[in-house]
Design an enzyme around this catalytic site. Structure first.
Site, PDB file in Angstrom:
ATOM      1  N   HIS A  67      -4.091 -66.805   1.176  1.00 38.51           N
ATOM      2  CA  HIS A  67      -5.040 -65.823   0.647  1.00 38.51           C
ATOM      3  C   HIS A  67      -6.357 -66.038   1.399  1.00 38.51           C
ATOM      4  O   HIS A  67      -6.647 -67.148   1.845  1.00 38.51           O
ATOM      5  CB  HIS A  67      -5.213 -66.125  -0.851  1.00 38.51           C
ATOM      6  CG  HIS A  67      -6.010 -65.127  -1.617  1.00 38.51           C
ATOM      7  ND1 HIS A  67      -7.386 -65.108  -1.583  1.00 38.51           N
ATOM      8  CD2 HIS A  67      -5.637 -64.131  -2.455  1.00 38.51           C
ATOM      9  CE1 HIS A  67      -7.819 -64.137  -2.379  1.00 38.51           C
ATOM     10  NE2 HIS A  67      -6.782 -63.520  -2.905  1.00 38.51           N
ATOM     11  N   LYS A  97      -5.346 -66.223 -14.361  1.00 39.43           N
ATOM     12  CA  LYS A  97      -3.969 -65.963 -13.929  1.00 39.43           C
ATOM     13  C   LYS A  97      -2.957 -66.690 -14.810  1.00 39.43           C
ATOM     14  O   LYS A  97      -1.760 -66.537 -14.650  1.00 39.43           O
ATOM     15  CB  LYS A  97      -3.797 -66.349 -12.457  1.00 39.43           C
ATOM     16  CG  LYS A  97      -4.584 -65.419 -11.519  1.00 39.43           C
ATOM     17  CD  LYS A  97      -4.123 -65.550 -10.096  1.00 39.43           C
ATOM     18  CE  LYS A  97      -5.136 -65.064  -9.083  1.00 39.43           C
ATOM     19  NZ  LYS A  97      -5.229 -63.614  -8.965  1.00 39.43           N
ATOM     20  N   GLN A 123      -1.189 -68.996  -7.745  1.00 36.63           N
ATOM     21  CA  GLN A 123      -0.026 -68.164  -8.069  1.00 36.63           C
ATOM     22  C   GLN A 123       1.175 -68.990  -8.523  1.00 36.63           C
ATOM     23  O   GLN A 123       2.279 -68.459  -8.630  1.00 36.63           O
ATOM     24  CB  GLN A 123       0.373 -67.317  -6.853  1.00 36.63           C
ATOM     25  CG  GLN A 123      -0.679 -66.326  -6.402  1.00 36.63           C
ATOM     26  CD  GLN A 123      -0.872 -65.175  -7.381  1.00 36.63           C
ATOM     27  OE1 GLN A 123      -0.044 -64.943  -8.265  1.00 36.63           O
ATOM     28  NE2 GLN A 123      -1.966 -64.459  -7.239  1.00 36.63           N
ATOM     29  N   ASP A 132      -3.174 -74.856  -3.234  1.00 41.59           N
ATOM     30  CA  ASP A 132      -3.709 -73.662  -3.889  1.00 41.59           C
ATOM     31  C   ASP A 132      -2.643 -73.183  -4.881  1.00 41.59           C
ATOM     32  O   ASP A 132      -1.634 -72.599  -4.493  1.00 41.59           O
ATOM     33  CB  ASP A 132      -4.017 -72.602  -2.825  1.00 41.59           C
ATOM     34  CG  ASP A 132      -4.353 -71.242  -3.431  1.00 41.59           C
ATOM     35  OD1 ASP A 132      -4.312 -71.105  -4.668  1.00 41.59           O
ATOM     36  OD2 ASP A 132      -4.642 -70.316  -2.656  1.00 41.59           O
ATOM     37  N   CYS A 177      -5.589 -59.225  -0.177  1.00 44.07           N
ATOM     38  CA  CYS A 177      -6.441 -60.307   0.345  1.00 44.07           C
ATOM     39  C   CYS A 177      -5.661 -61.250   1.258  1.00 44.07           C
ATOM     40  O   CYS A 177      -5.945 -62.444   1.325  1.00 44.07           O
ATOM     41  CB  CYS A 177      -7.129 -61.096  -0.758  1.00 44.07           C
ATOM     42  SG  CYS A 177      -8.295 -60.125  -1.685  1.00 44.07           S
TER      43      CYS A 177
END
Lengths: 154, 417
Positions: B134, B237, B214, B211, B375
């Site tokens: 991202h 999220k 997600q 990261d 993104c």
């Protein structure tokens, strides 16, 4: 009753999307501008041959959604052979149309081919798609700004 | 003993209709149609438990934390710190002070890039990221590379949207000073082999940031088992509020790292001659934080725990398999991202229909999906496409909703072909 969606995706727009007019590159263009809509990734290159204040020829190239492609196709058909001043007047008419209140009554007899964009007013997120070719045109016919990038986010 | 077993089992029985009742927004109409919310990778909806907690906080507890001796301040501080404990347990961090509150994944990554990067990177060093990051795991590293003279290196991916692991092996060398890698790709759904990447990097003593923006809502994450050095995720999220995120960092790194921002709460004492910084985690929490957000996130994670992350993972995999098979049956539709190991994200393109048009038409059917480059412009460039449409599923979605999506996509295909 015609749904708002049918209003947006009229046959005329679908046709211009599938078979865009004036699609391609003009190698001998004397005016060129690039348009970009970062929100959806639409990219547009507009090429013009302007002589004695008249748009002798125009072509566009790039990738975009049905609305922006049809808008570019219709716009190029409309401005070919017109003077710069006439093109600017069309720009104003188009701009007034897509930014007008969706509830407002519009005198469609004056609009001609632009009328197909009435439906865009119902879709605020899509007005930028329809406007991109027109803003790119405005950039191209302004002097001294031939290679600057037009962005719908500025 | 038997009762206890039944109790635990009952908790783990998955009843989607019952769960949907916890999310008020799921019962609303959009353009006169039942909302089908498939934009969960952008943000998740909030259960009433979270919404009520935030309302209750502002109605009954609102005050500033770590400051007052009055009742409200003490009560708010307790709730705020209790959430830290919930988050620590959720990701199995060894120490409570390894959990740092930030504004979101983006700020967590910027904190590490800025604080760790600026004090450790120098000219000629290499920072390794992947081709499916991202923008928020690209740009912070570019900024720090510009400041320090370090170079950004990119692990390429194959046509299925998987990291080419042999290329990663080759890129790792004595110049590599940091690896920052996405766990689950937001635009492709790929689950990356982060354990392998961490193990391999650690053999050369290279720290790794994961990261988890997600992945935290889909997969079980145990930071001690993974042995990652940093982990970043966002509250919104994982069914919590916006504006709150987490940075997990190993204590040994956090102690050495200079503060990211200066201000109140991050100091022990201040004079014009010398300031002594506060201890962890407060050294990295300057200014009055998003107190309601923190407390709301704690409740969101408790909610996820009550369903069980393994239960969620299993159900979402079923949704993914069902959706993938329906969409694969449409010859005019192409799925972008076909990794063997995927989270419940389906990105796709349709012949002759731009994603933006797809999004508008689905919207009028009440279906919320994301369209655009997500993104991840380098990912779009890798697949030579301007944009995709993306449907991302959560445990509150149903198989019937996927049927609605498939039916509407057929309409789109008919309109443009």
């Amino acid at each position: 009753m015609i749904s708002e969606l049918d209003e947006l995706y009229k046959q005329v727009i679908l046709d211009h999307n599938k078979n865009p007019r004036n699609f391609g590159v003009l190698n001998n263009a004397n005016s060129h501008a690039k348009g970009h809509n970062p929100l959806c990734g639409d990219q547009l290159d507009l090429y013009l041959i302007i002589e004695d204040g008249i748009i002798k020829d125009v072509k566009f190239n790039g990738s975009g959604c049905a609305i922006s492609k049809a808008s570019a196709s219709i716009m190029t058909s409309l401005i070919k052979g017109k003077t710069i001043d006439e093109a600017k007047k069309l720009f104003d008419e188009f701009h007034n149309l897509v930014t007008s209140d969706p509830e407002a009554e519009i005198d469609t007899s004056e609009l001609g081919k632009l009328e197909v964009f009435c439906g865009v007013r119902e879709f605020p997120a899509r007005i930028k798609c329809a406007s991109l070719p027109w803003h790119t045109l405005a950039q191209a016919i302004n002097e001294n700004s031939q290679t600057e990038l037009v962005s719908t986010e500025n | 003993m038997e009762n206890l077993f039944i109790d635990i089992t009952e908790k783990k029985i998955f009843d989607v209709e019952k769960i949907r009742k916890d999310f008020p927004i799921l019962s609303r109409l959009v353009h006169g149609k039942k909302l089908v919310y498939f934009d969960n990778a952008a943000t998740t909806q909030k259960p009433k438990q979270v919404i009520e907690t935030i309302q209750n906080y502002y109605s009954n507890l609102n005050s500033n934390i770590h400051r007052g001796v009055h009742y409200l301040s003490e009560a708010a501080t307790k709730e705020y710190e209790c959430a830290r404990k919930i988050i620590q347990n959720f990701i199995n961090a060894k120490h409570l002070e390894e959990i740092i509150y930030t504004r979101g994944t983006t700020e967590s990554i910027n904190l590490v890039a800025s604080s760790y990067g600026y004090s450790n990177f120098k000219e000629g060093d290499e920072i390794l990221i992947s081709a499916m990051e991202h923008h928020s795991n690209i740009v912070p590293w570019q900024i720090i590379c510009q400041r320090t003279g370090a170079k950004l290196k990119v692990i390429p991916m194959n046509d299925n949207g998987e990291i080419i692991i042999e290329e990663f092996d080759k890129l790792l060398n004595e110049k590599t000073k940091f690896v920052s890698i996405v766990h689950v790709s937001n635009s492709l759904g790929t689950i990356n082999p982060i354990k392998y990447i961490i193990d391999k990097a650690h053999r050369l003593d290279i720290p790794v940031l994961v990261d988890a923006a997600q992945s935290i809502q889909h997969l079980k994450i145990d930071v001690q088992d993974l042995d990652c050095d940093f982990l970043a995720f966002s509250g919104h999220k994982i069914y919590g509020p916006t504006g709150i995120g987490i940075l997990y960092g190993k204590k040994k790194h956090l102690i050495e790292m200079p503060p990211y921002q200066g201000g109140g709460d991050m100091i022990m004492s201040v004079s014009f001659e010398k300031t002594i910084y506060n201890e962890l985690p407060y050294k990295f929490e300057a200014g009055t934080p998003n107190i309601a957000g923190v407390i709301g996130l704690g409740v969101a994670i408790r909610y996820v725990n009550n369903i069980g992350i393994e239960v969620i993972e299993k159900y979402e995999k079923e949704l993914l398999d069902y959706g993938s098979s329906l969409l694969s049956d449409m010859p005019e539709l192409k799925i972008i991202g076909n990794a063997a190991n995927k989270a419940s994200v389906i990105s796709f393109i349709i012949d002759n229909a731009h994603p933006h048009d797809v999004g508008t038409i689905l919207d009028r059917e009440g279906i919320a999906i994301r369209t655009g480059h997500h993104c991840t412009e380098p990912v779009m460039r890798r697949f030579n496409i301007p944009a995709t449409s993306r449907a991302s599923f959560s445990f509150y979605n149903t198989f019937e909703e996927i049927d609605v999506l498939a039916k509407s996509l057929k309409k789109v295909i008919n309109l443009f072909n």
